[in-house]
Write an enzyme that holds these catalytic residues in place. Sequence first.
Site, mmCIF file in Angstrom:
data_model
loop_
_atom_site.group_PDB
_atom_site.id
_atom_site.type_symbol
_atom_site.label_atom_id
_atom_site.label_comp_id
_atom_site.label_asym_id
_atom_site.label_seq_id
_atom_site.Cartn_x
_atom_site.Cartn_y
_atom_site.Cartn_z
ATOM 1 C CD GLU A 23 -3.725 3.620 -1.223
ATOM 2 O OE1 GLU A 23 -4.612 2.749 -1.102
ATOM 3 O OE2 GLU A 23 -2.907 3.916 -0.322
ATOM 4 C CG ASP A 81 -4.537 8.826 -12.300
ATOM 5 O OD1 ASP A 81 -4.834 8.450 -11.149
ATOM 6 O OD2 ASP A 81 -5.374 9.196 -13.140
ATOM 7 C CG ASP A 87 -1.859 1.115 1.340
ATOM 8 O OD1 ASP A 87 -3.080 0.862 1.291
ATOM 9 O OD2 ASP A 87 -1.396 2.269 1.456
ATOM 10 C CG ASN A 100 -4.269 11.504 -5.318
ATOM 11 O OD1 ASN A 100 -3.653 11.555 -6.370
ATOM 12 N ND2 ASN A 100 -4.974 10.465 -4.946
HETATM 13 P P1 GH3 Z 1 -1.658 5.277 4.349
HETATM 14 O O1 GH3 Z 1 -0.210 5.613 4.416
HETATM 15 O O2 GH3 Z 1 -2.197 4.959 5.710
HETATM 16 O O3 GH3 Z 1 -1.935 4.187 3.378
HETATM 17 O O4 GH3 Z 1 -2.402 6.582 3.870
HETATM 18 P P2 GH3 Z 1 -3.059 6.862 2.464
HETATM 19 O O5 GH3 Z 1 -3.281 8.320 2.366
HETATM 20 O O6 GH3 Z 1 -2.259 6.245 1.385
HETATM 21 O O7 GH3 Z 1 -4.398 6.020 2.572
HETATM 22 P P3 GH3 Z 1 -5.867 6.394 2.225
HETATM 23 O O8 GH3 Z 1 -6.569 5.075 2.120
HETATM 24 O O9 GH3 Z 1 -6.399 7.397 3.204
HETATM 25 O O10 GH3 Z 1 -5.812 7.065 0.802
HETATM 26 C C1 GH3 Z 1 -5.711 6.383 -0.364
HETATM 27 C C2 GH3 Z 1 -5.794 7.384 -1.491
HETATM 28 O O11 GH3 Z 1 -5.592 6.770 -2.764
HETATM 29 C C3 GH3 Z 1 -7.135 8.068 -1.562
HETATM 30 C C4 GH3 Z 1 -7.562 7.940 -3.002
HETATM 31 O O12 GH3 Z 1 -8.050 9.153 -3.494
HETATM 32 C C5 GH3 Z 1 -6.294 7.561 -3.707
HETATM 33 N N1 GH3 Z 1 -6.541 6.807 -4.898
HETATM 34 C C6 GH3 Z 1 -7.177 5.616 -5.013
HETATM 35 N N2 GH3 Z 1 -7.222 5.239 -6.318
HETATM 36 C C7 GH3 Z 1 -6.605 6.213 -7.048
HETATM 37 C C8 GH3 Z 1 -6.334 6.404 -8.442
HETATM 38 O O13 GH3 Z 1 -6.674 5.578 -9.305
HETATM 39 N N3 GH3 Z 1 -5.657 7.511 -8.820
HETATM 40 C C9 GH3 Z 1 -5.265 8.422 -7.886
HETATM 41 N N4 GH3 Z 1 -4.606 9.486 -8.314
HETATM 42 N N5 GH3 Z 1 -5.522 8.278 -6.588
HETATM 43 C C10 GH3 Z 1 -6.169 7.203 -6.145
HETATM 44 MG MG MG Z 2 -2.031 4.155 1.322
HETATM 45 MG MG MG Z 3 -4.930 1.925 1.064
#
Ligand code: GH3
Ligand code: MG
Ligand code: MG
Length: 328
Positions: free
Chosen positions: A236, A209, A192, A200
């Site tokens: 992610e 992305d 992860d 983002n």
């Molecule tokens: P942690 O270190 O605890 O994993 O924190 P985090 O911020 O990575 O975890 P969180 O689950 O809060 O956030 C995941 C983010 O990933 C939020 C979401 O907008 C982003 N995300 C998910 N899919 C995509 C994608 O296809 N493209 C982009 N740019 N962002 C994405």
């Molecule tokens: Mg994460």
């Molecule tokens: Mg996650």
Amino acid sequence: MTPKRHQDSSHAFAVRLMEHLVVPTFVLDAQRRVIIWNKACERLTGVLGAEVLGTLDHWRAFYDAPRHCLADILALGQSTDLSELYHAHTVHDDSSLGLRAENWCVMPCAGKRLYLAVDAGPIFDEEGTLVAVVETLRDMTEQKMAQMALQSLAIKDGLTGIANRRSFDDTLEAEWLRAQREQVSLSLLIADVDHFKLYNDTYGHLRGDACLKAVAAAIDAQALRPADLTARYGGEEFVVIMPTTDADGANEVAERIRSAVSALGIPHGGSGCGPSVTLSIGVASTIPALGHTPDGLIAAADRALYAAKCSGRNRVVSAETIPMDRPK
Ligand code: GH3
Ligand code: MG
Ligand code: MG
């Protein structure tokens, strides 16, 4: 008209009919020499009738090394060769219907690779002796490409190009059953991206992305065994299935992945959480016991991932022993 002249003119008509048939067609005699090579066949292959008539060289129109074509296989009665020589094939129950097959052909003279559907039909005389074989060809390249693109869409993640969640589910199920049958280790890691929401928020969704694409490629490059499957689990999060790999082997792969992603040096400094993008990884391994499902393995890798997040991120944590909670 005398019967002889009538026979001559109907023979000439039959040959003319074949010559101008819109379906690419060629005919071999019982010795497999080319006796008809029609105009549509010339157009499809780029080979003129004059170059092949009377020879055994028809393979040159389709392949760059000598091999049997479907008409040869039928004339020689060697239909056991079909699976070696063709991508797909059908043997009709009624042998008088001949053979049907499909193949990618190099087409050396046409200068383009084509996917051809081929029918070979036998022609017998009144005594039932084989006197000729007719081979007809259909260019199926467009349909085949469309089918391959659809298949690829169904199993690949649109953003990163690695396997999608569906192929992960299917592969894990299949590998689980195999490991259970053979009583060998199966390992799984879940990776992860650390603080990706912040990434983002800081750099924008488009750069987010691009970052996910680069991370996916780096993970995929480290899962080196042909049987390993790297997939996007969602958002992610990425997973790697490692068949016949024990906990030590899986930890090594996970550490390589962690370090390769960190070495990409994708800046994450603006968000105040570290100079570059990193991964936290949870690893789980097991020899699947009878009556258990892969859910326990996923849950164990997930718990290990959570532990990696809680203990500071940018690290690998292994769930060495997996309490398998729920038998099916
Ligand atoms: P942690 O270190 O605890 O994993 O924190 P985090 O911020 O990575 O975890 P969180 O689950 O809060 O956030 C995941 C983010 O990933 C939020 C979401 O907008 C982003 N995300 C998910 N899919 C995509 C994608 O296809 N493209 C982009 N740019 N962002 C994405
Ligand atoms: Mg994460
Ligand atoms: Mg996650």
